[in-house]
Design an enzyme around this catalytic site. Structure first.
Site, PDB file in Angstrom:
ATOM      1  N   LYS A  27      -8.588  -1.193   1.237  1.00 45.30           N
ATOM      2  CA  LYS A  27      -9.554  -1.781   2.157  1.00 45.30           C
ATOM      3  C   LYS A  27     -10.280  -2.868   1.376  1.00 45.30           C
ATOM      4  O   LYS A  27     -10.908  -2.594   0.358  1.00 45.30           O
ATOM      5  CB  LYS A  27     -10.572  -0.755   2.684  1.00 45.30           C
ATOM      6  N   GLU A  71       0.812  -1.233   0.000  1.00 42.49           N
ATOM      7  CA  GLU A  71       0.000   0.000   0.000  1.00 42.49           C
ATOM      8  C   GLU A  71       0.833   1.264   0.000  1.00 42.49           C
ATOM      9  O   GLU A  71       1.749   1.439   0.797  1.00 42.49           O
ATOM     10  CB  GLU A  71      -0.925   0.015   1.228  1.00 42.49           C
TER      11      GLU A  71
END
Length: 430
Positions: free
Chosen positions: A249, A233
């Site tokens: 997410k 990420e």
């Protein structure tokens, strides 16, 4: 001033390994590796910085202003990290949970020696005081051999800080907060750890990276403190006036069966709960970016797209904004920290709940590692899927978490944590 040369390498993967082996002689090391993962916004394939000419280290008190002053005065490459507990500098929050790692809250350094890899080219930048080392260092790098660093490592006995029943109880308490309207989403994390344990940090990193091959891999050393990260990420990148954030997410496991794997990916992309998690955090990120953005410049360029990594499928959104010349790069970080994907929404309420229910300080986990360029650009990852190690304390730690929303099932959340923890556990337990 820096002396800069461009050097051609025949095999970038072999050169990267030799470079990282060579770096182990230094007490300050930051290694960032994209593992050639296709990224829209990547500037380099890999970056290595070693040997501090100057540095800044502080606890959370006035930390961002300290960094702002250091970056402004330095006007050079600086690399380092922000721990999660810098939240206490941004908001009126506190952290009193147990900390077995003892990382300083913030650390950045100006490297004497810097390597920037892109394709078959490596740009080498040495501060003038060490420019005479350059040819000798290149020769030594080419002579590095991985076998010289290898050593047998005993299997590490992992303990859980929060056991399964206690985890269920805590997740149910989060759900009570959500149903009461205190918060929409909380990223609740748990620590796995080992005491009285010695590991080989670089060998651990090599194994972790081989398992995961993520786009934001990191090896960091600050004296006796080590980070070995297989993060997928990006937290935040600044390129000129453009700011890019790519919150994750939504997670699903991979399968060796191609048809089943495609189905798992499709199911994730259509999962109502996972999409709602992602969109809640995306809205939070949009709000954070709007604090420094030109009016009307915040926009979503990719919504809930599923990307595949070696261990997991992940749902990622991308949001961008534009800033004015007058906005200091450190202020962009401060106005968005900690990243929404690791807190929940609303952010302050979520962080208060996190502090109450989690049993350890997150330290560098769910913080960020990255760099500033001399002209004020930056790129930072999110520290997840990572092993942290205090060599002096013989303490090894990794943490995992997940977003708790109104639709969360505690058992499924627990199982998702185990999926995320698998690579770290496999590496440590051999």
């Amino acid at each position: 001033m820096r002396t800069t040369i461009s050097h051609n390498v025949e095999n970038p993967e072999v050169f990267k390994q030799k470079l990282l082996l060579w770096s182990q002689q230094f007490h300050e090391v930051v290694w960032l590796d994209s593992n050639n993962y296709e990224q829209t916004y990547s500037s380099f394939d890999a970056v290595l910085a070693v040997d501090a000419m100057s540095s800044v280290q502080t606890n959370h008190c006035d930390a961002f202003n300290t960094l702002k002053q250091y970056q402004s005065n330095c006007k050079d490459w600086i690399l380092g990290y922000l721990t999660y507990d810098l939240k206490n500098d941004v908001e009126p929050l506190e952290s009193h949970n147990f900390d077995g790692l003892e990382f300083p809250d913030l650390y950045f350094f100006q490297p004497k020696k810097l390597f920037l890899l892109k394709g078959n080219q490596v740009e080498i930048q040495y501060l003038d005081i060490v420019e005479n080392d350059l040819k000798t260092d290149l020769k030594n790098i080419q002579q590095m051999n991985k076998s010289t660093n290898q050593q047998n490592q005993d299997s590490v006995k992992i303990k859980m800080r929060i056991h399964k029943d206690a985890y269920f109880e805590k997740v149910n308490r989060v759900l009570e907060h959500i149903h009461r309207g205190d918060v929409y989403e909380v990223n609740f994390c748990q620590e796995f750890y080992a005491e009285d344990t010695t590991i080989n940090p670089l060998e651990t990193y090599f194994k972790l990276n081989e398992i995961s091959k993520p786009p934001f891999a990191t090896f960091l050393r600050l004296n006796d403190l080590f980070l070995m990260s297989s993060s997928p990420e990006r937290y935040l990148k600044k390129e000129g006036h453009s700011i890019i954030s790519e919150p994750i997410k939504g997670t699903a496991k991979r399968s060796m069966n191609a048809d089943e794997d495609l189905q798992l990916k499709t199911d994730l992309s259509q999962d109502e709960k996972e999409r709602s998690e992602n969109i809640m955090i995306l809205d939070l990120v949009r709000n954070d970016l709007s604090k420094t953005a030109k009016k009307g410049s915040v926009r979503v360029v990719e919504l809930c797209k599923v990307y595949s990594f070696k261990q997991v499928h992940q749902m990622i959104s991308t949001v961008v904004s534009e800033i004015e010349n007058s906005v200091h790069p450190v202020d962009v970080l401060k106005s968005t920290f900690p990243m929404g994907s690791m807190t929940g929404a609303p952010k302050i309420s979520a962080m208060n709940i996190i502090e109450t229910l989690e049993e350890t300080k997150r330290s560098l986990y769910s913080g960020a590692v990255g760099y500033f360029t001399p002209d004020g650009n930056f790129d930072f990852n999110v520290v997840i899927r990572s092993i942290l190690y205090n060599e002096s304390n013989n303490y090894v730690s990794y943490s995992v978490g997940g977003a708790i929303t109104a639709k969360s099932d505690p058992l499924k959340e627990y199982e998702e944590c185990l999926i995320k923890a698998k690579a770290m556990r496999d590496v440590l337990e051999n």
